[in-house]
Design an enzyme around this catalytic site. Structure first.
Site, PDB file in Angstrom:
ATOM      1  N   GLU A 155       0.839  -1.194   0.000  1.00  0.00           N
ATOM      2  CA  GLU A 155       0.000   0.000   0.000  1.00  0.00           C
ATOM      3  C   GLU A 155       0.878   1.248   0.000  1.00  0.00           C
ATOM      4  OE1 GLU A 155      -2.820  -0.177   3.166  1.00  0.00           O
ATOM      5  OE2 GLU A 155      -3.682  -2.098   2.490  1.00  0.00           O
ATOM      6  N   ALA A 205       2.387   1.376   3.335  1.00  0.00           N
ATOM      7  CA  ALA A 205       2.766   0.097   3.958  1.00  0.00           C
ATOM      8  C   ALA A 205       3.417  -0.796   2.918  1.00  0.00           C
ATOM      9  CB  ALA A 205       1.547  -0.588   4.563  1.00  0.00           C
ATOM     10  N   GLY A 206       4.755  -0.747   2.883  1.00  0.00           N
ATOM     11  CA  GLY A 206       5.501  -1.611   1.984  1.00  0.00           C
ATOM     12  C   GLY A 206       6.172  -2.699   2.792  1.00  0.00           C
ATOM     13  N   ASP A 257       9.664 -16.751   2.621  1.00  0.00           N
ATOM     14  CA  ASP A 257      10.947 -17.456   2.643  1.00  0.00           C
ATOM     15  C   ASP A 257      11.187 -18.183   1.325  1.00  0.00           C
ATOM     16  OD1 ASP A 257      11.706 -16.621   5.148  1.00  0.00           O
ATOM     17  OD2 ASP A 257      10.882 -18.366   6.178  1.00  0.00           O
ATOM     18  N   GLN A 306      28.708  -1.622 -19.539  1.00  0.00           N
ATOM     19  CA  GLN A 306      29.961  -0.877 -19.652  1.00  0.00           C
ATOM     20  C   GLN A 306      30.866  -1.461 -20.735  1.00  0.00           C
ATOM     21  OE1 GLN A 306      30.576   1.865 -17.822  1.00  0.00           O
ATOM     22  NE2 GLN A 306      32.531   2.240 -18.840  1.00  0.00           N
ATOM     23  N   GLU A 345       9.618  -8.540  -2.498  1.00  0.00           N
ATOM     24  CA  GLU A 345       9.704  -9.670  -1.554  1.00  0.00           C
ATOM     25  C   GLU A 345      10.572  -9.323  -0.342  1.00  0.00           C
ATOM     26  OE1 GLU A 345       7.359 -10.746  -2.962  1.00  0.00           O
ATOM     27  OE2 GLU A 345       7.736 -12.779  -3.652  1.00  0.00           O
TER      28      GLU A 345
END
Length: 378
Positions: free
Chosen positions: A124, A127-128, A238, A335, A362
């Site tokens: 949100e 709210a991450g 996890d 590069q 995640e």
């Protein structure tokens, strides 16, 4: 890493699929911002959308290592298309784990067949990483819930047929105990989605805002018991973090292989760029570190399988190491391509743009460091 005959066969089949189905269209799809639904459907035909699910749930019953091998090979071929393929059933893991038989038949099975696309609406605007502080609400009204709130950065948000939506059903002192999950079809009245254009990363992925305005869902659409949503997410993270780590490994392999091919062919001052000692040493360092990161990911996966549970700290380590390395590898690839590295025709710039994404979703890499730090000092 030693593979079983079955694992080696799957790896070769996925590599063939990627070479035939993904690589030939990667530049075109990236330039046009094409969501690869056709490739998702083809992937479903050979059980690549949910390989770790049981066959009764529409999967192929593969072990975790094999599942990670598939993820790695897809991201090696093209990170953007791979993200869309591997996330086409995103959220179905929680439905399989906590849903009813009816929910699995209605949502999971069509998704694994490539007939529907799923997504997860967690993040949100306020709210991450602090998921326990979400403000989206789900108020009980008889045998229904009424959902209100806004979600952002939702993968598949505007292309999904259904979303696993997390909302607050109560406000206890321990905030994480008041979150509940719901399966919501995106055509439900009151649910609106808006693609978030101009984002960093591959154009073949879909990221959207999701708006919930008096969205009514049945009690039958609740996923598991009230107040258990936070715990569902923690269980899921996890394993998903290992998936992020192996995706980074695969993308790093792809970028490094392109780098090696280019400097081997490119002539400067009458000799191949690969003859320059400075270049050879830079490539050698990257290869060695990539081998180490890959070993960490797969060793963690094997240990988790043997223990029949996920090691939160090791998963965090794998994600941190692999995603940090991906940025370095893809940066070197750009590069050493020189000016050509800045153009999508040479493809390494797509890997470079992708490299920041897995460091954020995640659980950001800052959160990964906190997880590792807590395990170290507490």
């Amino acid at each position: 890493m030693r593979l079983s005959d079955e694992q080696a066969f799957v790896q070769q089949e996925v590599r063939r699929f990627a070479k035939e189905e993904i690589e030939p269209v990667a530049v075109e799809y990236e330039q046009n911002g094409t969501y690869p639904i056709d490739i998702i459907e083809h992937a479903a035909d050979i059980d690549l959308l949910a390989p770790g699910f049981d066959e009764t749930h529409g999967g192929a019953g593969m072990d975790l290592v094999t599942e990670l091998l598939i993820n790695e090979e897809l991201h090696r071929a093209d990170p953007g298309i791979a993200e869309s393929v591997t996330s086409a059933t995103f959220g179905c893991e929680s439905i399989v784990e906590h849903g009813t038989t009816e929910q699995i038949e209605k949502y999971v099975l069509p998704a694994t067949r490539g007939e529907k696309v799923s997504g997860v609406a967690m993040t949100e605007p306020e709210a991450g990483s602090d998921f326990a502080r979400i403000q989206t609400t789900a108020e009980r009204d008889g045998d229904e819930y009424v959902l209100n709130g806004d979600k952002v950065f939702i993968s598949n948000g505007s292309v999904a047929d259904f979303l696993v939506v997390y909302a607050r059903t109560s406000s206890p002192e321990r905030a994480h105990e008041g979150i509940t999950a719901f399966v919501v079809e995106t055509e439900t009245p009151g649910l609106e989605t808006t693609p978030m254009e101009g984002h960093l990363g591959p154009a073949t992925t879909d990221i959207a805002q999701v708006f919930l305005n008096d969205v009514r869902v049945s009690e039958d659409d609740r996923l598991g018991a009230e107040g258990r949503g936070f715990y569902h997410v923690m269980e899921f993270l996890d394993e998903s973090r290992l998936g992020v780590a192996v995706a980074a490994v695969g993308a790093a392999r792809g970028a490094l292989e392109m780098l090696i091919d280019y400097v081997s062919e490119r002539q400067v001052f009458g000799e191949s760029v690969s003859e320059k000692q400075a270049v050879r040493h830079r490539v050698a360092n990257l290869r060695a570190r990539l081998a180490a990161a890959r070993s960490l990911v797969y060793q963690t996966a094997r240990e988790c399988e043997d223990a029949d549970e996920f090691d939160t700290e090791r998963a965090a380590m794998a994600k941190l190491v692999a995603t940090t390395l991906l940025e370095e590898v893809s940066s070197e690839a750009v590069q050493l391509h020189g000016g050509y590295g800045c153009f999508d025709e040479y493809r390494v710039e797509t890997y470079f743009r992708f490299s920041k994404i897995p460091q954020i979703y995640e659980g950001t890499n800052e959160v990964m460091r906190e997880v590792i730090g807590d395990s170290t000092f507490d």
